[in-house]
Design a protein around this motif. Structure first.
Motif, PDB file in Angstrom:
ATOM      1  N   SER A 192       0.663  -1.353   0.347  1.00 58.55           N
ATOM      2  CA  SER A 192       0.294   0.084   0.207  1.00 58.55           C
ATOM      3  C   SER A 192       1.069   1.060   0.106  1.00 58.55           C
ATOM      4  O   SER A 192       0.344   2.426  -0.209  1.00 58.55           O
ATOM      5  N   TYR A 193       2.294   1.098   0.486  1.00 61.66           N
ATOM      6  CA  TYR A 193       2.811   1.839   0.703  1.00 61.66           C
ATOM      7  C   TYR A 193       3.880   2.418  -0.398  1.00 61.66           C
ATOM      8  O   TYR A 193       4.724   3.364  -0.656  1.00 61.66           O
ATOM      9  N   THR A 194       3.860   1.360  -1.103  1.00 63.66           N
ATOM     10  CA  THR A 194       4.849   1.415  -2.249  1.00 63.66           C
ATOM     11  C   THR A 194       5.077   2.543  -3.342  1.00 63.66           C
ATOM     12  O   THR A 194       5.868   3.373  -3.813  1.00 63.66           O
ATOM     13  N   GLN A 195       3.876   2.924  -3.523  1.00 67.10           N
ATOM     14  CA  GLN A 195       3.532   4.297  -4.690  1.00 67.10           C
ATOM     15  C   GLN A 195       4.326   5.406  -4.040  1.00 67.10           C
ATOM     16  O   GLN A 195       4.440   6.511  -4.890  1.00 67.10           O
ATOM     17  N   TYR A 196       4.337   5.505  -2.891  1.00 64.17           N
ATOM     18  CA  TYR A 196       4.631   7.061  -2.106  1.00 64.17           C
ATOM     19  C   TYR A 196       5.830   6.494  -2.219  1.00 64.17           C
ATOM     20  O   TYR A 196       7.097   8.143  -1.349  1.00 64.17           O
ATOM     21  N   PHE A 197       6.703   5.834  -2.849  1.00 65.25           N
ATOM     22  CA  PHE A 197       8.442   5.517  -2.484  1.00 65.25           C
ATOM     23  C   PHE A 197       8.963   5.869  -4.174  1.00 65.25           C
ATOM     24  O   PHE A 197       9.311   5.651  -4.219  1.00 65.25           O
ATOM     25  N   ASN A 198       8.034   5.505  -5.725  1.00 69.78           N
ATOM     26  CA  ASN A 198       8.397   5.544  -6.321  1.00 69.78           C
ATOM     27  C   ASN A 198       8.625   6.587  -7.042  1.00 69.78           C
ATOM     28  O   ASN A 198       8.383   7.639  -7.899  1.00 69.78           O
ATOM     29  N   VAL A 199       9.828   6.830  -6.613  1.00 72.53           N
ATOM     30  CA  VAL A 199      10.611   8.806  -7.198  1.00 72.53           C
ATOM     31  C   VAL A 199      12.316   8.023  -7.685  1.00 72.53           C
ATOM     32  O   VAL A 199      11.998   6.933  -7.139  1.00 72.53           O
ATOM     33  N   ASP A 200      12.571   8.924  -8.592  1.00 71.14           N
ATOM     34  CA  ASP A 200      13.631   8.330  -9.000  1.00 71.14           C
ATOM     35  C   ASP A 200      14.675   9.697  -8.692  1.00 71.14           C
ATOM     36  O   ASP A 200      13.867  10.416  -7.422  1.00 71.14           O
ATOM     37  N   THR A 201      16.305   9.573  -8.482  1.00 81.18           N
ATOM     38  CA  THR A 201      17.169  10.524  -8.122  1.00 81.18           C
ATOM     39  C   THR A 201      16.573  11.739  -8.771  1.00 81.18           C
ATOM     40  O   THR A 201      16.864  13.270  -7.913  1.00 81.18           O
ATOM     41  N   ASP A 202      16.911  12.011 -10.022  1.00 83.43           N
ATOM     42  CA  ASP A 202      16.371  13.366 -10.111  1.00 83.43           C
ATOM     43  C   ASP A 202      15.332  14.064  -9.814  1.00 83.43           C
ATOM     44  O   ASP A 202      15.294  15.176  -9.437  1.00 83.43           O
ATOM     45  N   VAL A 203      13.668  13.221  -9.396  1.00 83.68           N
ATOM     46  CA  VAL A 203      12.543  13.891  -9.035  1.00 83.68           C
ATOM     47  C   VAL A 203      13.431  14.460  -7.249  1.00 83.68           C
ATOM     48  O   VAL A 203      12.747  15.719  -7.458  1.00 83.68           O
ATOM     49  N   VAL A 204      14.106  13.057  -6.963  1.00 84.14           N
ATOM     50  CA  VAL A 204      13.627  13.886  -5.353  1.00 84.14           C
ATOM     51  C   VAL A 204      14.775  14.785  -5.148  1.00 84.14           C
ATOM     52  O   VAL A 204      15.005  15.795  -5.082  1.00 84.14           O
ATOM     53  N   ILE A 250      15.763  20.611  -3.736  1.00 88.76           N
ATOM     54  CA  ILE A 250      16.454  22.094  -4.330  1.00 88.76           C
ATOM     55  C   ILE A 250      15.619  22.667  -4.112  1.00 88.76           C
ATOM     56  O   ILE A 250      15.423  23.934  -3.660  1.00 88.76           O
ATOM     57  N   SER A 251      14.054  22.628  -4.160  1.00 87.54           N
ATOM     58  CA  SER A 251      12.593  22.972  -4.744  1.00 87.54           C
ATOM     59  C   SER A 251      12.870  23.530  -2.549  1.00 87.54           C
ATOM     60  O   SER A 251      12.150  24.825  -2.918  1.00 87.54           O
ATOM     61  N   SER A 252      12.879  22.896  -1.685  1.00 85.71           N
ATOM     62  CA  SER A 252      12.509  23.115  -0.585  1.00 85.71           C
ATOM     63  C   SER A 252      13.353  23.795  -0.128  1.00 85.71           C
ATOM     64  O   SER A 252      13.419  24.649   1.057  1.00 85.71           O
ATOM     65  N   ALA A 271       1.641  15.195  -9.180  1.00 84.99           N
ATOM     66  CA  ALA A 271       1.529  13.898  -9.501  1.00 84.99           C
ATOM     67  C   ALA A 271       1.367  12.933  -9.021  1.00 84.99           C
ATOM     68  O   ALA A 271       0.966  12.060  -9.241  1.00 84.99           O
ATOM     69  N   ASN A 272       2.858  13.377  -7.814  1.00 86.11           N
ATOM     70  CA  ASN A 272       3.763  11.820  -7.302  1.00 86.11           C
ATOM     71  C   ASN A 272       4.297  12.544  -5.903  1.00 86.11           C
ATOM     72  O   ASN A 272       4.830  11.992  -5.736  1.00 86.11           O
ATOM     73  N   PRO A 273       2.863  12.793  -5.014  1.00 90.15           N
ATOM     74  CA  PRO A 273       3.594  13.003  -3.659  1.00 90.15           C
ATOM     75  C   PRO A 273       4.452  11.747  -3.343  1.00 90.15           C
ATOM     76  O   PRO A 273       3.579  10.462  -3.701  1.00 90.15           O
ATOM     77  N   ASP A 274       5.451  11.876  -2.269  1.00 86.45           N
ATOM     78  CA  ASP A 274       6.175  11.038  -1.927  1.00 86.45           C
ATOM     79  C   ASP A 274       6.724  11.363  -0.586  1.00 86.45           C
ATOM     80  O   ASP A 274       6.441  11.902   0.133  1.00 86.45           O
ATOM     81  N   LEU A 275       6.813  10.016   0.473  1.00 90.79           N
ATOM     82  CA  LEU A 275       7.110  10.131   1.908  1.00 90.79           C
ATOM     83  C   LEU A 275       8.632   9.532   2.081  1.00 90.79           C
ATOM     84  O   LEU A 275       8.915   9.686   3.178  1.00 90.79           O
ATOM     85  N   TYR A 276       9.399  10.066   0.883  1.00 94.26           N
ATOM     86  CA  TYR A 276      10.766   9.896   0.391  1.00 94.26           C
ATOM     87  C   TYR A 276      11.578  11.361   1.720  1.00 94.26           C
ATOM     88  O   TYR A 276      12.282  10.797   2.915  1.00 94.26           O
TER      89      TYR A 276
END
Length: 255
Positions: free
Chosen positions: A64-76, A81-83, A97-102
């Motif tokens: 159920s939580y794997t979708q929130y960690f489906n991000v690659d290095t470029d996105v992270v 940088i945006s923060s 489009a893809n909020p994450d819990l990273y």
């Protein structure tokens, strides 16, 4: 004679196949398009909320939580940088489009270990700088305090704001709040290394600038999703909560 036989209707004969009509051809084409993954007017693409609901397998299911960690290095890296730039645009629109819990998990965990390690190192450097003869020892309690403070803040504060805004009738997303607040802590990782400088006045300047930058990032993004003057106090409270976290880090780990 042959022409007379060929003119007879053959649809009633055994083994004959009636010709497909235009409606049947169109129906078959639409079904084929759906099979190949095309979207028709009666088959719109799923939104993120629909996909999240379809992928949910229960609270105790890891899938159920794997979708929130489906991000690659470029996105992270882009979100990190945006923060750092509070005026870089609406952060919620960047993660919509893809909020994450990273940010909630890994940024918080990194900050916990950084504070525990550098806090002890800062104490050692301050003793060397002042020339005191007292012996220095590694304080394991820094790890416990850092874990309770950082994890508690990163989880409880967004959760409290989510329930508060839901109660006030505002449209809020807990995953997006956790994502935004998690990434807002990343700037404290960098400032922790700068706080090793054994100059007290410079340390206070660094932590104040860090706290203002992180607080501005949180407040400005909350402002973009909160409507109405009656909720402006929530934005101000979020700003000062980040400032309070910055002061706590300075006082407890880099005193």
């Amino acid at each position: 004679m042959e022409d007379s036989y060929t003119g007879l209707p053959t649809s009633h004969l055994l083994g004959s196949v009636p010709a497909a009509t235009n409606d049947e051809n169109n129906t078959a084409k639409q079904e084929g398009d759906r099979g190949r993954g095309y979207h028709t007017l009666d088959n719109p693409p799923e939104t993120f909320e629909q996909q999240s609901a379809n992928n949910w397998r229960g609270v105790f299911s890891v899938s159920s939580y794997t979708q929130y960690f489906n991000v690659d290095t470029d996105v992270v890296i882009f979100r990190l940088i945006s923060s750092f730039n509070p005026y870089g645009g609406d952060f919620f629109s960047k993660i919509d489009a893809n909020p994450d819990l990273y940010g909630l998990i890994w940024v918080s965990t990194t900050l916990v270990f950084v504070l525990a390690a550098l806090g002890n190192l800062a104490t050692y450097l301050m003793q060397k700088h002042t020339g005191t003869s007292t012996s220095w020892s590694f304080d394991v309690g820094y790890m416990n305090v850092a874990a309770c403070a950082i994890y508690g803040y990163a989880i409880v504060v967004p959760l409290a704001y989510y329930f508060f805004l839901q109660y006030m009738g505002s449209n809020a997303s807990l995953i997006r709040f956790w994502c935004m607040w998690g990434y807002s802590l990343s700037i404290f990782i960098i400032s922790s290394f700068l706080l090793l400088i054994p100059v007290e006045a410079l340390r206070w300047l660094i932590i104040i600038l860090t706290g203002v930058a992180s607080a501005s990032f949180v407040a400005l993004n909350l402002k973009s999703c909160i409507e109405g003057n009656e909720l402006s106090v929530a934005i101000v409270a979020a700003f000062f909560l980040q400032i309070a976290l910055a002061v706590f880090i300075k006082v407890w780990f880099f005193a």
